[in-house]
Design an enzyme around this catalytic site. Structure first.
Site, PDB file in Angstrom:
ATOM      1  N   ASP A  36       0.856  -1.180   0.000  1.00 35.81           N
ATOM      2  CA  ASP A  36       0.000   0.000   0.000  1.00 35.81           C
ATOM      3  C   ASP A  36       0.895   1.234   0.000  1.00 35.81           C
ATOM      4  O   ASP A  36       1.904   1.262   0.715  1.00 35.81           O
ATOM      5  CB  ASP A  36      -0.908  -0.007   1.238  1.00 35.81           C
ATOM      6  CG  ASP A  36      -2.020   1.015   1.160  1.00 35.81           C
ATOM      7  OD1 ASP A  36      -1.721   2.224   1.079  1.00 35.81           O
ATOM      8  OD2 ASP A  36      -3.199   0.615   1.203  1.00 35.81           O
ATOM      9  N   ILE A  37       0.533   2.254  -0.778  1.00 36.60           N
ATOM     10  CA  ILE A  37       1.376   3.459  -0.836  1.00 36.60           C
ATOM     11  C   ILE A  37       1.241   4.332   0.407  1.00 36.60           C
ATOM     12  O   ILE A  37       2.079   5.182   0.656  1.00 36.60           O
ATOM     13  CB  ILE A  37       1.128   4.301  -2.107  1.00 36.60           C
ATOM     14  CG1 ILE A  37      -0.320   4.785  -2.175  1.00 36.60           C
ATOM     15  CG2 ILE A  37       1.509   3.522  -3.357  1.00 36.60           C
ATOM     16  CD1 ILE A  37      -0.564   5.817  -3.261  1.00 36.60           C
ATOM     17  N   HIS A  65     -10.241  -4.636  -3.417  1.00 26.26           N
ATOM     18  CA  HIS A  65      -8.886  -4.803  -2.885  1.00 26.26           C
ATOM     19  C   HIS A  65      -8.952  -5.124  -1.395  1.00 26.26           C
ATOM     20  O   HIS A  65      -9.642  -4.476  -0.633  1.00 26.26           O
ATOM     21  CB  HIS A  65      -8.002  -3.580  -3.151  1.00 26.26           C
ATOM     22  CG  HIS A  65      -8.536  -2.278  -2.637  1.00 26.26           C
ATOM     23  ND1 HIS A  65      -9.574  -1.591  -3.241  1.00 26.26           N
ATOM     24  CD2 HIS A  65      -8.158  -1.523  -1.583  1.00 26.26           C
ATOM     25  CE1 HIS A  65      -9.802  -0.468  -2.576  1.00 26.26           C
ATOM     26  NE2 HIS A  65      -8.965  -0.415  -1.549  1.00 26.26           N
ATOM     27  N   LEU A  66      -8.237  -6.185  -1.048  1.00 25.60           N
ATOM     28  CA  LEU A  66      -8.159  -6.640   0.334  1.00 25.60           C
ATOM     29  C   LEU A  66      -6.982  -5.961   1.007  1.00 25.60           C
ATOM     30  O   LEU A  66      -5.852  -6.032   0.515  1.00 25.60           O
ATOM     31  CB  LEU A  66      -7.954  -8.156   0.377  1.00 25.60           C
ATOM     32  CG  LEU A  66      -7.678  -8.776   1.750  1.00 25.60           C
ATOM     33  CD1 LEU A  66      -8.913  -8.700   2.638  1.00 25.60           C
ATOM     34  CD2 LEU A  66      -7.213 -10.221   1.599  1.00 25.60           C
ATOM     35  N   HIS A  67      -7.238  -5.301   2.131  1.00 28.76           N
ATOM     36  CA  HIS A  67      -6.162  -4.735   2.947  1.00 28.76           C
ATOM     37  C   HIS A  67      -5.619  -5.835   3.846  1.00 28.76           C
ATOM     38  O   HIS A  67      -6.379  -6.527   4.521  1.00 28.76           O
ATOM     39  CB  HIS A  67      -6.677  -3.575   3.812  1.00 28.76           C
ATOM     40  CG  HIS A  67      -6.997  -2.354   3.033  1.00 28.76           C
ATOM     41  ND1 HIS A  67      -6.078  -1.361   2.797  1.00 28.76           N
ATOM     42  CD2 HIS A  67      -8.139  -1.973   2.411  1.00 28.76           C
ATOM     43  CE1 HIS A  67      -6.630  -0.408   2.075  1.00 28.76           C
ATOM     44  NE2 HIS A  67      -7.882  -0.759   1.829  1.00 28.76           N
TER      45      HIS A  67
END
Length: 154
Positions: free
Chosen positions: A47-48, A116-118
Site C-alpha cells: 500500500d502506498i 482490494h483486500l487490505h
C-alpha cells in the site's frame, strides 16, 4: 480457483478498465509498482500509504467492483485473496497470523472502486489513525471473514 468463484463467471467483472489504477497495476501497465505476488487471477503489492509495518493490497487482475457488488459466487475469490495475503505476510517473516487484520473498506468509503483486500500486520502496531480507518465493526471497514459470512447468507 474453482469455476464457481472464477472471475470469468462473475457478472461484476470485466477484463480491464484503463482508467482504474488497480487494473493498470495488476496488469503490469504501471512499472513502478513492485508485485509481491502475481498469479493468473490476483496480484499483491505494498500500500502506498501504509497503516501498519506490513500493509499490502491483494487485487484481482480483472476489474471487480467493491465488496458491496459481490455475491455468494464470490466467496471463493475472497478466500483466495485472504490466502494470498497470509502467504505474502509469511514470506515477509510475519509468523503471528493472529495479529493481523484482513478486510475491505465498505462503500462509500472506498478510495478506489476496484476490489482490494487490505492486509495489515502486526495489527497490534496500528497507529491511532489506522486503528480508526481499519476499525473492525465500523460502518466503513468490514473484515474478510465478516464479508464471507455476509456473502454466504445472501
Amino acid at each position: 480457483m474453482s469455476a464457481e468463484g472464477s472471475l470469468e463467471q462473475s457478472s461484476t467483472a470485466s477484463t480491464f478498465d484503463q482508467s482504474c489504477i488497480f487494473c493498470r497495476i495488476a496488469n503490469k501497465h504501471e512499472s513502478s509498482t513492485e508485485l509481491l505476488h502475481c498469479d493468473d487471477d490476483l496480484v499483491c503489492f505494498k500500500d502506498i500509504r501504509p497503516g501498519a509495518p506490513h500493509h499490502y493490497l491483494v487485487v484481482p487482475k480483472k476489474h471487480v467492483g467493491n465488496c458491496k457488488s459481490l455475491n455468494k459466487d464470490h466467496v471463493q475469490l475472497v478466500k483466495t485473496m485472504m490466502e494470498v495475503g497470509k502467504s505474502t505476510l509469511q514470506k515477509n517473516n510475519i509468523t503471528d497470523l493472529e495479529d493481523i487484520r484482513l478486510g475491505f473498506h465498505y462503500p462509500p468509503f472506498c478510495s478506489i472502486a476496484h476490489l482490494h483486500l487490505h492486509v495489515l500486520a502486526p495489527a497490534s502496531q496500528l497507529g491511532f489513525l489506522s486503528r480508526m480507518i481499519y476499525r473492525v465493526n465500523s460502518y466503513w471497514f468490514i473484515t474478510a471473514d465478516q464479508l464471507i459470512e455476509q456473502l454466504q447468507a445472501s
